[in-house]
Design an enzyme around this catalytic site. Structure first.
Site, PDB file in Angstrom:
ATOM      1  N   LYS A 189       0.832  -1.209   0.000  1.00  0.00           N
ATOM      2  CA  LYS A 189       0.000   0.000   0.000  1.00  0.00           C
ATOM      3  C   LYS A 189       0.875   1.271   0.000  1.00  0.00           C
ATOM      4  O   LYS A 189       0.629   2.190  -0.770  1.00  0.00           O
ATOM      5  CB  LYS A 189      -0.958  -0.008   1.198  1.00  0.00           C
ATOM      6  N   ASP A 226      -1.405   6.479   6.465  1.00  0.00           N
ATOM      7  CA  ASP A 226      -1.425   5.055   6.788  1.00  0.00           C
ATOM      8  C   ASP A 226      -2.359   4.843   7.981  1.00  0.00           C
ATOM      9  O   ASP A 226      -2.559   5.757   8.788  1.00  0.00           O
ATOM     10  CB  ASP A 226       0.000   4.619   7.149  1.00  0.00           C
ATOM     11  N   ARG A 256       6.593  -7.916   1.637  1.00  0.00           N
ATOM     12  CA  ARG A 256       7.397  -7.412   2.760  1.00  0.00           C
ATOM     13  C   ARG A 256       8.092  -8.573   3.464  1.00  0.00           C
ATOM     14  O   ARG A 256       9.249  -8.486   3.863  1.00  0.00           O
ATOM     15  CB  ARG A 256       6.511  -6.661   3.755  1.00  0.00           C
TER      16      ARG A 256
END
Ligand code: ADE
Length: 315
Positions: free
Chosen positions: A51, A96, A204
């Site tokens: 994101k 975020d 990630r």
């Protein structure tokens, strides 16, 4: 020693999320063609799927700055107003964990998103007047683990809403190979595949495992990440064949051992794991659901036969 950045900078370097990339490239080109700011975007989905990376890429592709903040970091309406006021024409503001903005701060965003303005209250009580301050046109990009956590008025102000999906093995393999190249880590294709298979569909995690396995390769082996080096390192890191780590296995083991396989309510399960239920629901469960290791029923969470097999409890 300088370590290169592995996050892709442009859409063409970004692997996976094909549908999203295709749509975004059109929206970005259209905004640039009309010399307008891009519509506000909301990205949701499990953590680690890109994101933040996508948001930086959007700013790069638009040729604007990307200012980054988060829901919990902004406590007062005035702080949000100051951030908005500091933007330049066309900039991206990335927020975020946007579901964690408090109500008053969120309310500053409504006119900002809709009319590129903030309403400042002047005076006290009976004599209160509001003054409208114009803002530069900007693009708000919000990220959250679950879109359902957003208030309806906020959610409705995003023109582009997209869910990020877990990555396929082939995509993760490409990501690992690309990251290894950027980091100058010698790796064989089968080594990258092994890492991809155990990364829970999450770049990630794949990149984190790559860095750890590089350490093993450099110290215990001859520097090259082969399939054997990758597999042995992953075993040492307690990452199993499905990519589950200790937290994931603790979750499955709790359902099986403490609650006879379920059904058990989310809250009960979370308490017995010493975790917050939101964390369990957003961080642990999505991949277990995707793998068919658990089911969510009306009466609670259930471990499937696959879970028993994976834990080595049945043949
Ligand atoms: N690194 C992290 N996510 C990536 C992606 N989707 N594509 C390429 N490199 C990445």
């Amino acid at each position: 020693v300088y370590e290169p950045k592995i996050r892709p900078k442009m859409l063409s370097d970004y692997i996976g999320q094909e549908k999203l990339k295709e749509m975004l490239s059109i929206y970005i080109e259209a905004a640039k063609k009309r010399k307008q700011s891009l519509d506000h975007c909301l990205f949701y989905g499990p953590p680690g799927l890109g994101k933040t990376t996508i948001s930086n890429i959007i700013a790069n592709e638009l040729g604007v700055n990307c200012k980054i903040t988060s829901g919990p970091a902004i406590e007062k309406p005035g702080e949000m107003a100051a951030i908005l006021n500091s933007l330049s024409e066309g900039d991206v503001l990335f927020v975020d964990e946007i579901h964690r903005l408090n109500r008053q701060v969120e309310e500053v965003l409504y006119p900002a998103m809709e009319d590129f303005a903030i309403d400042v209250l002047l005076g006290k009580e009976s004599s209160t007047r509001s003054l409208r301050l114009e803002l530069p046109h900007f693009t708000l990009i919000g990220a959250t683990t679950r879109a359902g956590l957003l208030s309806a008025p906020l959610r409705d102000r995003f023109g582009i809403i997209s869910k990020l999906e877990f990555y396929k093995k082939e995509e993760l393999t490409k990501i690992v190979l690309r990251s290894a190249k950027v980091l100058s880590v010698p790796i064989e294709e089968d080594g990258a595949k092994s890492i991809a298979m155990r990364s829970r569909g999450t770049p990630r995690l794949a990149n984190r495992l790559l860095r750890r396995i590089r350490d093993f390769a450099d110290v215990k082996y001859e520097g090259v990440i082969t399939k054997d080096v990758a597999e042995e390192s992953l075993d040492l890191l307690n990452v199993d064949k499905l990519g589950l780590d200790q937290n994931d296995r603790a979750y499955l083991t709790a359902i099986v051992d403490k609650y006879s396989g379920g059904p058990v309510g989310l809250e009960t399960l979370a308490v017995s794991l010493g975790e917050d239920s939101g964390t369990v629901e957003d961080m642990i469960e999505p991949y277990l659901l995707l793998q068919g290791l658990i089911d969510r029923t009306k009466r609670g969470r259930v471990a499937t036969e696959s879970a028993y097999r994976h834990l080595g409890l049945v043949q």
